[in-house]
Design a protein around this motif. Structure first.
Motif, PDB file in Angstrom:
ATOM      1  N   VAL A  47      48.871   5.906  23.939  1.00  0.00           N
ATOM      2  CA  VAL A  47      49.855   6.197  24.973  1.00  0.00           C
ATOM      3  C   VAL A  47      51.197   5.580  24.595  1.00  0.00           C
ATOM      4  N   LEU A  48      52.247   6.394  24.642  1.00  0.00           N
ATOM      5  CA  LEU A  48      53.607   5.925  24.420  1.00  0.00           C
ATOM      6  C   LEU A  48      54.178   5.471  25.759  1.00  0.00           C
ATOM      7  N   VAL A  49      54.587   4.196  25.847  1.00  0.00           N
ATOM      8  CA  VAL A  49      55.029   3.603  27.112  1.00  0.00           C
ATOM      9  C   VAL A  49      56.500   3.202  26.981  1.00  0.00           C
ATOM     10  N   PHE A  57      54.025   0.953  34.533  1.00  0.00           N
ATOM     11  CA  PHE A  57      55.131   1.522  33.776  1.00  0.00           C
ATOM     12  C   PHE A  57      55.137   3.037  33.990  1.00  0.00           C
ATOM     13  N   VAL A  58      56.292   3.557  34.350  1.00  0.00           N
ATOM     14  CA  VAL A  58      56.384   4.982  34.649  1.00  0.00           C
ATOM     15  C   VAL A  58      56.668   5.773  33.379  1.00  0.00           C
ATOM     16  N   ALA A  59      56.419   7.058  33.444  1.00  0.00           N
ATOM     17  CA  ALA A  59      56.774   8.013  32.389  1.00  0.00           C
ATOM     18  C   ALA A  59      56.046   7.754  31.070  1.00  0.00           C
ATOM     19  N   ALA A  60      54.847   7.196  31.141  1.00  0.00           N
ATOM     20  CA  ALA A  60      54.056   7.012  29.931  1.00  0.00           C
ATOM     21  C   ALA A  60      53.481   8.354  29.478  1.00  0.00           C
ATOM     22  N   LYS A  61      53.396   8.532  28.160  1.00  0.00           N
ATOM     23  CA  LYS A  61      52.959   9.810  27.602  1.00  0.00           C
ATOM     24  C   LYS A  61      51.718   9.629  26.728  1.00  0.00           C
ATOM     25  N   PRO A  62      50.582  10.201  27.112  1.00  0.00           N
ATOM     26  CA  PRO A  62      49.435  10.223  26.200  1.00  0.00           C
ATOM     27  C   PRO A  62      49.774  11.057  24.965  1.00  0.00           C
ATOM     28  N   LEU A  63      49.523  10.513  23.793  1.00  0.00           N
ATOM     29  CA  LEU A  63      49.829  11.215  22.550  1.00  0.00           C
ATOM     30  C   LEU A  63      48.571  11.958  22.098  1.00  0.00           C
ATOM     31  N   ASP A  64      48.333  13.092  22.756  1.00  0.00           N
ATOM     32  CA  ASP A  64      47.100  13.847  22.531  1.00  0.00           C
ATOM     33  C   ASP A  64      46.980  14.362  21.099  1.00  0.00           C
ATOM     34  N   ALA A  65      48.124  14.569  20.438  1.00  0.00           N
ATOM     35  CA  ALA A  65      48.076  15.054  19.055  1.00  0.00           C
ATOM     36  C   ALA A  65      47.439  14.029  18.130  1.00  0.00           C
ATOM     37  N   LYS A 119      59.237  13.914   9.238  1.00  0.00           N
ATOM     38  CA  LYS A 119      58.916  14.934  10.241  1.00  0.00           C
ATOM     39  C   LYS A 119      58.857  14.267  11.616  1.00  0.00           C
ATOM     40  N   LEU A 120      59.970  14.376  12.359  1.00  0.00           N
ATOM     41  CA  LEU A 120      60.063  13.719  13.653  1.00  0.00           C
ATOM     42  C   LEU A 120      59.361  14.525  14.738  1.00  0.00           C
ATOM     43  N   VAL A 121      58.650  13.836  15.601  1.00  0.00           N
ATOM     44  CA  VAL A 121      58.093  14.411  16.821  1.00  0.00           C
ATOM     45  C   VAL A 121      58.689  13.614  17.969  1.00  0.00           C
ATOM     46  N   GLU A 122      59.610  14.240  18.704  1.00  0.00           N
ATOM     47  CA  GLU A 122      60.349  13.526  19.741  1.00  0.00           C
ATOM     48  C   GLU A 122      59.702  13.759  21.104  1.00  0.00           C
ATOM     49  N   HIS A 123      59.575  12.683  21.852  1.00  0.00           N
ATOM     50  CA  HIS A 123      58.936  12.739  23.165  1.00  0.00           C
ATOM     51  C   HIS A 123      59.975  12.445  24.245  1.00  0.00           C
ATOM     52  N   GLY A 124      60.215  13.452  25.091  1.00  0.00           N
ATOM     53  CA  GLY A 124      61.245  13.353  26.115  1.00  0.00           C
ATOM     54  C   GLY A 124      60.801  12.560  27.325  1.00  0.00           C
ATOM     55  N   PRO A 125      61.696  12.456  28.315  1.00  0.00           N
ATOM     56  CA  PRO A 125      61.371  11.702  29.533  1.00  0.00           C
ATOM     57  C   PRO A 125      60.287  12.396  30.345  1.00  0.00           C
ATOM     58  N   GLY A 126      59.730  11.640  31.282  1.00  0.00           N
ATOM     59  CA  GLY A 126      58.658  12.181  32.109  1.00  0.00           C
ATOM     60  C   GLY A 126      57.307  11.760  31.578  1.00  0.00           C
ATOM     61  N   GLY A 127      56.322  11.822  32.450  1.00  0.00           N
ATOM     62  CA  GLY A 127      54.977  11.428  32.066  1.00  0.00           C
ATOM     63  C   GLY A 127      54.227  10.897  33.267  1.00  0.00           C
TER      64      GLY A 127
END
Length: 250
Positions: A154-156, A140-148, A126-134
């Motif tokens: 944080v995905l960096v 490091f830019v566009a890092a995404k907190p993985l709130d789920a 079950k893939l959960v794909e994280h797109g650009p931006g953040g």
């Protein structure tokens, strides 16, 4: 992995969260141990130990948990020594950058088709794909907190080693742990007093999807290391010395 001239490990992180367990990478899995041919001919060069007692699943169960307690797996990238164990946790959500999913699964180039082992996700994860931006994380830019997953994961994105390679930053309470995956492979990248073995340097350059991106990200990692922030521990996937330092200072 008993490669010529250097012994490498496959370092993964196990996280306890309010929503169960989470893994950062899985290393080799139980199915790889049972059927090494899943790994392709490169296994004869890397010579992984493939001991069932070293799999994430076995070690998690030794801690008193069940494989089903692992609700999330965050992948730094999809090389076979990082994702072999995802089949051991079929109920987990598999978090990955959209760029990595495209290169490994959806639309791989000829070079990527050779690199990845499709049999490792043939079970239909079950893939959960994280797109650009953040947002920015320590430069490091566009890092995404993985709130789920929970607060402080944080995905960096750190592309270069692969198309969509990423590091994973984890707030452990008293400090952050930055698992850099294969953004670099040896302590010598961070500390010039240590020599990077020839094989490690050669395979890093040979396998890089975008060498310039890889070295740009390494330069940022080195800057973080040189700040000597007491609230940040930097590790990578394969360096045995760094793993020991991480364990001894945990």
């Amino acid at each position: 992995m008993n490669v010529p001239g250097v012994g490498l490990i496959c370092h993964v992180l196990l996280l306890e969260t309010d929503d169960g367990l989470a893994l950062v990478d899985t290393g080799y899995g139980a199915r790889d141990c049972l059927d090494p041919a899943r790994l392709g001919p490169v296994r004869h060069f890397l010579r992984p130990a493939l001991l069932p007692t070293e799999t994430a699943q076995y070690q998690i169960e030794q801690l008193g948990y069940r494989a089903s307690d692992v609700r999330h797996i965050v992948l730094t990238h999809c090389d076979f020594d990082h994702i072999g164990g995802i089949a051991d946790f079929p109920d987990a959500d598999i978090h990955v950058t959209a760029a990595e999913a495209r290169g490994a699964i959806h639309a791989p180039s000829i070079r990527e088709r050779v690199r990845y082992r499709r049999t490792q996700w043939a079970h239909g994860p079950k893939l959960v794909e994280h797109g650009p931006g953040g947002e920015s994380w320590r430069g490091f830019v566009a890092a995404k907190p993985l709130d789920a997953i929970g607060d402080g994961v944080v995905l960096v994105p750190m592309p270069g080693h692969t198309r969509g390679h990423a590091a994973v930053a984890v707030d452990a309470g008293h400090r952050w742990v930055l698992h850099c995956g294969d953004a670099f492979d040896h302590l010598g990248t961070l500390d010039r007093r240590h020599r990077v073995p020839f094989f490690v340097q050669a395979q890093q350059d040979l396998l890089s999807f975008n060498r310039k991106q890889m070295y740009d990200n390494q330069a940022r990692i080195v800057e973080l290391h040189q700040r000597r922030d007491p609230d940040l521990l930097i590790v990578c996937a394969h360096d045995r010395t760094l793993y020991g330092l991480a364990r001894d200072t945990a």
